[in-house]
Each structure stands twice: as structure tokens, then as C-alpha cells.
Motif scaffolding. Sequence first.
Motif, PDB file in Angstrom:
ATOM      1  N   LYS A  17       0.830  -1.206   0.000  1.00 25.36           N
ATOM      2  CA  LYS A  17       0.000   0.000   0.000  1.00 25.36           C
ATOM      3  C   LYS A  17       0.866   1.259   0.000  1.00 25.36           C
ATOM      4  O   LYS A  17       0.566   2.228  -0.703  1.00 25.36           O
ATOM      5  CB  LYS A  17      -0.917  -0.002   1.218  1.00 25.36           C
ATOM      6  CG  LYS A  17      -2.131  -0.911   1.093  1.00 25.36           C
ATOM      7  CD  LYS A  17      -3.020  -0.781   2.331  1.00 25.36           C
ATOM      8  CE  LYS A  17      -4.286  -1.621   2.191  1.00 25.36           C
ATOM      9  NZ  LYS A  17      -5.143  -1.520   3.404  1.00 25.36           N
ATOM     10  N   LEU A  18       1.931   1.253   0.809  1.00 20.31           N
ATOM     11  CA  LEU A  18       2.832   2.416   0.867  1.00 20.31           C
ATOM     12  C   LEU A  18       3.456   2.680  -0.492  1.00 20.31           C
ATOM     13  O   LEU A  18       3.506   3.824  -0.958  1.00 20.31           O
ATOM     14  CB  LEU A  18       3.923   2.186   1.916  1.00 20.31           C
ATOM     15  CG  LEU A  18       3.513   2.266   3.396  1.00 20.31           C
ATOM     16  CD1 LEU A  18       4.689   1.899   4.298  1.00 20.31           C
ATOM     17  CD2 LEU A  18       3.006   3.660   3.743  1.00 20.31           C
ATOM     18  N   ARG A  19       3.941   1.609  -1.129  1.00 18.34           N
ATOM     19  CA  ARG A  19       4.568   1.775  -2.443  1.00 18.34           C
ATOM     20  C   ARG A  19       3.572   2.277  -3.475  1.00 18.34           C
ATOM     21  O   ARG A  19       3.880   3.157  -4.278  1.00 18.34           O
ATOM     22  CB  ARG A  19       5.193   0.448  -2.911  1.00 18.34           C
ATOM     23  CG  ARG A  19       6.436   0.033  -2.145  1.00 18.34           C
ATOM     24  CD  ARG A  19       7.232  -1.027  -2.910  1.00 18.34           C
ATOM     25  NE  ARG A  19       6.397  -2.157  -3.288  1.00 18.34           N
ATOM     26  CZ  ARG A  19       6.161  -3.214  -2.523  1.00 18.34           C
ATOM     27  NH1 ARG A  19       6.701  -3.268  -1.306  1.00 18.34           N
ATOM     28  NH2 ARG A  19       5.412  -4.218  -2.941  1.00 18.34           N
ATOM     29  N   ASP A  49       3.250  16.441   2.997  1.00 16.36           N
ATOM     30  CA  ASP A  49       3.500  16.881   1.626  1.00 16.36           C
ATOM     31  C   ASP A  49       4.872  17.525   1.539  1.00 16.36           C
ATOM     32  O   ASP A  49       5.161  18.502   2.224  1.00 16.36           O
ATOM     33  CB  ASP A  49       2.422  17.891   1.194  1.00 16.36           C
ATOM     34  CG  ASP A  49       2.556  18.264  -0.277  1.00 16.36           C
ATOM     35  OD1 ASP A  49       3.624  18.763  -0.671  1.00 16.36           O
ATOM     36  OD2 ASP A  49       1.588  18.066  -1.027  1.00 16.36           O
ATOM     37  N   ASN A  77       1.612   5.792  -7.624  1.00 15.00           N
ATOM     38  CA  ASN A  77       0.506   6.504  -8.272  1.00 15.00           C
ATOM     39  C   ASN A  77       0.811   7.984  -8.478  1.00 15.00           C
ATOM     40  O   ASN A  77       0.106   8.667  -9.220  1.00 15.00           O
ATOM     41  CB  ASN A  77      -0.774   6.355  -7.446  1.00 15.00           C
ATOM     42  CG  ASN A  77      -1.339   4.940  -7.491  1.00 15.00           C
ATOM     43  OD1 ASN A  77      -1.052   4.188  -8.427  1.00 15.00           O
ATOM     44  ND2 ASN A  77      -2.116   4.567  -6.483  1.00 15.00           N
ATOM     45  N   GLN A  78       1.859   8.481  -7.788  1.00 17.86           N
ATOM     46  CA  GLN A  78       2.287   9.875  -7.959  1.00 17.86           C
ATOM     47  C   GLN A  78       3.502   9.971  -8.897  1.00 17.86           C
ATOM     48  O   GLN A  78       4.129  11.022  -8.996  1.00 17.86           O
ATOM     49  CB  GLN A  78       2.624  10.491  -6.605  1.00 17.86           C
ATOM     50  CG  GLN A  78       1.445  10.531  -5.636  1.00 17.86           C
ATOM     51  CD  GLN A  78       1.837  11.094  -4.284  1.00 17.86           C
ATOM     52  OE1 GLN A  78       2.085  12.297  -4.129  1.00 17.86           O
ATOM     53  NE2 GLN A  78       1.890  10.224  -3.276  1.00 17.86           N
ATOM     54  N   LYS A  94       0.905   4.102  -3.096  1.00 18.62           N
ATOM     55  CA  LYS A  94       0.564   5.510  -2.902  1.00 18.62           C
ATOM     56  C   LYS A  94       1.590   6.428  -3.551  1.00 18.62           C
ATOM     57  O   LYS A  94       1.255   7.513  -4.038  1.00 18.62           O
ATOM     58  CB  LYS A  94       0.439   5.822  -1.405  1.00 18.62           C
ATOM     59  CG  LYS A  94      -0.821   5.249  -0.774  1.00 18.62           C
ATOM     60  CD  LYS A  94      -0.918   5.592   0.706  1.00 18.62           C
ATOM     61  CE  LYS A  94      -2.197   5.019   1.309  1.00 18.62           C
ATOM     62  NZ  LYS A  94      -2.318   5.327   2.768  1.00 18.62           N
ATOM     63  N   LEU A  95       2.838   6.014  -3.558  1.00 18.75           N
ATOM     64  CA  LEU A  95       3.884   6.820  -4.192  1.00 18.75           C
ATOM     65  C   LEU A  95       4.007   6.520  -5.682  1.00 18.75           C
ATOM     66  O   LEU A  95       4.256   7.415  -6.483  1.00 18.75           O
ATOM     67  CB  LEU A  95       5.219   6.583  -3.480  1.00 18.75           C
ATOM     68  CG  LEU A  95       5.290   7.240  -2.095  1.00 18.75           C
ATOM     69  CD1 LEU A  95       6.426   6.674  -1.275  1.00 18.75           C
ATOM     70  CD2 LEU A  95       5.445   8.753  -2.228  1.00 18.75           C
ATOM     71  N   ASP A 101       0.647  11.673   7.239  1.00 18.91           N
ATOM     72  CA  ASP A 101       0.798  12.027   5.826  1.00 18.91           C
ATOM     73  C   ASP A 101       1.402  13.435   5.742  1.00 18.91           C
ATOM     74  O   ASP A 101       0.932  14.365   6.401  1.00 18.91           O
ATOM     75  CB  ASP A 101      -0.561  12.018   5.126  1.00 18.91           C
ATOM     76  CG  ASP A 101      -1.132  10.614   4.986  1.00 18.91           C
ATOM     77  OD1 ASP A 101      -0.398   9.648   5.238  1.00 18.91           O
ATOM     78  OD2 ASP A 101      -2.322  10.492   4.634  1.00 18.91           O
ATOM     79  N   PRO A 121       3.123   9.117   2.405  1.00 16.54           N
ATOM     80  CA  PRO A 121       2.152   8.462   3.290  1.00 16.54           C
ATOM     81  C   PRO A 121       2.741   8.149   4.658  1.00 16.54           C
ATOM     82  O   PRO A 121       3.959   7.962   4.810  1.00 16.54           O
ATOM     83  CB  PRO A 121       1.808   7.175   2.537  1.00 16.54           C
ATOM     84  CG  PRO A 121       2.983   6.906   1.670  1.00 16.54           C
ATOM     85  CD  PRO A 121       3.538   8.245   1.293  1.00 16.54           C
TER      86      PRO A 121
END
Length: 521
Positions: free
Chosen positions: A37-39, A407, A44-45, A41-42, A405, A414
Motif C-alpha cells: 500500500k505504501l509503495r 506533503d 501513483n504519484q 501511494k507513491l 501524511d 504516506p
Amino acid sequence: MEGKLDLMVKLILSIVLGAFVGLLFHLCNGVFVKPKKLRLKLQNQGIKGPYPSFLYGNIHEMRRIQLQALSAANSTQKDQKAAIAHDWFPTLFPYLDKWRNEYGSVFLYSTGNIQLLCTTDMEMVKEIGLHKSLSLGKPSYLTKDRGPLLGEGILSSSGPIWAYQRKIIAPELFPDRVKGMVNLMVDAMTSLLKSWESRVEDEGGILEIIVDGDLRSLSADIISRVCFGSNFSKGEEIFSKLKALQMAMSKANVGIPGMRYLPSKANREIWKLEKEIDAMILNVVKQRIEEPIHDKDLLQVILDGAKTSEDYKGPSKKRFIVDNCKNMYFAGYETTATTASWTLMLLAAHPDWQARVRAEVLETCQRSLPDADMLRNMRKLTMVIQETLRLYPPATFVIRQALDDIDFKGIMIPKDMNIQIPIPTLQQSLELWGPDAHEFNPERFANGIVEACKVPQAYMPFGVGSRICAGQHFAMAELKVALSLLLSRFSFSLSPAYRHSPAFRLVIQPEHGICLHVKRV
């Protein structure tokens, strides 16, 4: 009766089965689901990186790339007397260099189930340095995989625990307090100076010596006197055990699920050393309680901090004391001694700078022992130390964990993701430092750190932001005292036996030691 017995057996079995299912779910989540899940989330960016394998992450690929780099280095360095190269990071960590070239300045990789976002993007690095919130802390694996060495002390803790530790420990290491410690540092140098003078005379005027060991003993003596109110003889065994523990832990596989619990030979050695070190530190604490000293030192500050906090009672109070003492022993002993060794190597390799620094020391001290005011006036020595820390920073990485989280530069990091900044990559960047970035040139610091390179935040030997090393002023004072006294008495040149081979042992150390020829001035 039998019915009740059957019911009890079924109840026990259901509890055991429920516990097993819960444990299995927890392991599955920690080993597979959460890291993925962590991977994602990144990813996807737009953040990319090498694909990890189950359990081991990218460890196998890291080892393969390291072996290839080592083989290539051996084939091109058949002559051990080749010129000293300071660009050592791509040799020790070639996989990071490879992935940076392949995926860009921000990329993902993993060691076991530990997920890492590696960045050399200066805009992101600056934002990380400016972040003051407790939502950015140290990775949890430091208190777990590195727990025997660091525990939950000031170097590895996060959140309110770290904030409290910083509040009580940092003021003891502020410049005005360090100024009052200089005389004790000078006193600790006496035995080393006399020993080397005697040995030089016995060897007919030239002594060949691996300086690392003596400088470690010196650093241990200084940290013992200044911070713990005792001389090196009382803490000698603690430092010896810490060194052994450091070596054992540098070989451990960090991040592979369950590895630290297995009774392997390496783990048994780590557990044994941890138990022995903890017992020794508690003995030092017991002696302090029974025989309190008049002047307040760092040990007393730690004891008072454990006593006054409502959060530390019983076993947790003992853990607070032991962990922070280990942190102070390790940080104050190993990193400073290693930096002093690298500095003498660089001055031995550059006799022109050695002569310039010696002349400054002799002119400043005028045949007297250095004090705090004199140290402040040693600009050339300061420049040499700063350049040494640029080329050979004791810590290889700045590591942070997002506790919420966050930015950074438009990228949503995340919660629980680890952020890694490779210090040597930034401190030897040709783009930031110029074409001589891999060369020894203290002159670049003539106008201070701000003018030394295009982006001053790229210089981070003591870390960045609110987590910057609390002992940096202490370390600089200790280095100046030791080096100024050594250079005023001795001259140094590289021995033909010296083999330049930086190695990663949790800090960057000379694998074969710093072998020098020492003569009286």
C-alpha cells in the motif's frame, strides 16, 4: 462433567485458533499488505524504483550490485598504493547510484519490509530540513533492529519522547556549556601526548602507528570525563563492548521480518553484548547515586530527567537512563574519533595544509595550552575539519519517518514511509560544489558554509532540521582540541602501508586503519 470438559477444550482451541489467525493477519499485513500500500501511494504519484521480492525486498539485488562493483574496483586497483580517491560512496552503495541514474533523484526501494523513499532532490531536502513538526521522526526500525545499540534514546526516538529528551539533554551541549568543558578535554590529551612522545623517541625519531585505536581511547576518555564524571579506565570496558556491538550489528540484515528474533550466532552475540553493556551502565549509575558529584554533568542531567518525568517509572525509567547513556557513549565516542582519524589522514596526504594549520595553531596558542577563545580563532583548522566532514561524514544517511501524511515538494508522503537522504551524494555533488567536489580543498570554506557551495543545505554532516545533532558544538570543540595539540607536537605523513578503504560500520570507518608516520615537530 465430560460435556463441561469438552466445552473447555473447545474454548481453549478457539482462543488458540483466534490468536493464531490474528497473528497470521498481523504478519500478513506487516510483511505484504502494508508495504505494498505504501509503495502504491507513491507509485501513483509517478515515483518509481526496483521491484521488491517477497520478504527480502531489494536486498538480493543490492548484494548482487555490490559484488559487481567490488569486482570492478578490485580489477582496476591492483596497485594498493594508487592515489587516494575520496569518491567512495558509489563503491560502498553502488545500488543507490545505479537506481538514481535509472529512476531519477527521487525513487523507491526496500530492505525486507522497510520501505524507503530515497531523495537527492535539493528542493525536497530543503523542505525536510525546514519541517519542525513532530509528525516527522526517526524510523521505528532504529528502536527495533538497532535497539540493542540505540534503544529509544535521543538518537532514535520520535514524537513527545524525543522532544522531552532533547529538552533536557541539548542544553547541556550548548556552546556556553561546551566552553567550560575545554579544559577537561585538554587534560584528557596529556597521556596521549606523553605516550606518543615516548614512543617516537624509542623508535629513533619516527613512529609508525595506526592512529585509530589511540584516538578512540582519547575520545572515550573525553566523553567519560566531561559527560560522566569519570576517567577512561572506569568506562573502558563499556567502550570496548560498544565497539564489538557496533561491528556485530553492522552485519545484521535490517528489515527482514523476524530475523532479529532468531537465535542465530550473530543474534546471540548481540543479545549477550547488549545485556553486558546495560549492566555496566547501570553499575555506573548506581555508583553515581551512591557518590554524587558536586558539578552537574550529562549523566546527572539524564538521571534528573528520568526522576522528574511522570512518563518514566519502574522499568521504563531504567530504560530511559540506559538508552540515553548508550546514545551519548556511542555518539560522543565513535563518530568524533573516526573524524579525527580521517582528518589526520588528509593532513598527512596534504603537507601544505598541515603546515598552514600548524603555523596557525602555534601562532594562536603562543606556547600555551588551547582554551575556548583560542579555538574560536583557529579558522584554518576549522576549514580543514569542515572539509573532512564533507568528504567523510560519520553518518551516511539522514533518515526520517513520516508519522502522519506529509506533503514535500508536491509529493504526498504516506504515514509510515521512511525518507532517506544519502549525505555523501549531496556533499560531493559536482553540480553543487564544482569540478573539485571529490578533492580535498578546505579553502572552499574560507567564507563559511553559506559560501562554500551553491546550496548550503547540501552540507549536512550533523544532520538537518530540528533533529540536527545536539552534540555538534561538543564534537567540534573536541576535534579542535585534539588536532591542535597533536599538530603542535608532531608532524604526520602517510605510511607506505596505508591502504585507503572506507568501510560502512554504521559509521564510515577506515577498514584497515589510518597508518601514519609520526615525528616530533
